[in-house]
Design a protein around this motif. Sequence first.
Motif, mmCIF file in Angstrom:
data_model
loop_
_atom_site.group_PDB
_atom_site.id
_atom_site.type_symbol
_atom_site.label_atom_id
_atom_site.label_comp_id
_atom_site.label_asym_id
_atom_site.label_seq_id
_atom_site.Cartn_x
_atom_site.Cartn_y
_atom_site.Cartn_z
ATOM 1 N N GLU A 45 3.331 6.547 7.864
ATOM 2 C CA GLU A 45 2.494 5.587 8.577
ATOM 3 C C GLU A 45 3.163 4.211 8.588
ATOM 4 O OE1 GLU A 45 -1.225 5.638 6.481
ATOM 5 O OE2 GLU A 45 -1.842 7.551 7.359
ATOM 6 N N GLN B 167 0.839 -1.204 0.000
ATOM 7 C CA GLN B 167 0.000 0.000 0.000
ATOM 8 C C GLN B 167 0.872 1.251 0.000
ATOM 9 O OE1 GLN B 167 -2.394 -0.752 3.440
ATOM 10 N NE2 GLN B 167 -3.671 -2.250 2.394
ATOM 11 N N MET B 168 1.934 1.221 0.774
ATOM 12 C CA MET B 168 2.850 2.362 0.826
ATOM 13 C C MET B 168 3.511 2.552 -0.540
ATOM 14 S SD MET B 168 6.342 3.324 1.161
ATOM 15 C CE MET B 168 7.083 1.761 1.538
ATOM 16 N N ALA C 29 1.114 4.146 -2.993
ATOM 17 C CA ALA C 29 0.912 5.575 -2.742
ATOM 18 C C ALA C 29 2.136 6.389 -3.152
ATOM 19 C CB ALA C 29 0.595 5.810 -1.268
ATOM 20 N N LYS D 104 2.568 10.710 3.567
ATOM 21 C CA LYS D 104 1.755 10.275 4.704
ATOM 22 C C LYS D 104 1.791 8.753 4.829
ATOM 23 C CE LYS D 104 -2.838 10.688 6.686
ATOM 24 N NZ LYS D 104 -4.060 10.016 6.370
ATOM 25 N N LYS D 105 1.604 8.057 3.706
ATOM 26 C CA LYS D 105 1.599 6.596 3.710
ATOM 27 C C LYS D 105 2.970 6.055 4.121
ATOM 28 C CE LYS D 105 -1.644 3.774 2.550
ATOM 29 N NZ LYS D 105 -2.628 3.354 3.533
#
Length: 87
Positions: free
Chosen positions: A78, A55-56, A59, A74-75
Amino acid sequence: LGMSAKKEEQLAAKAKEHYEKGEYLDAAKGFDQLAKEYPDGKKVDEYKFFAALSQMQSAVRSVTNREDYEPGVKKLNEFVAAHKDEP
């Protein structure tokens, strides 16, 4: 290997293949599915890690990231925060 273990192995291979090809959204979906279907399995932490990593990657590498890099940053932040204590 039992039927379930064989299926898990096939799903894991497919998710890993997506990741290696740079198909991060498909990889994330595959690893998420593995984590949900095999929550008590030996590799559940690995699946969750690769789902988050995929997912990172998605993004950070997104085409729109060039104009608006905030979602990617942001990703990434996180991901780092969630996995800072892992080797």
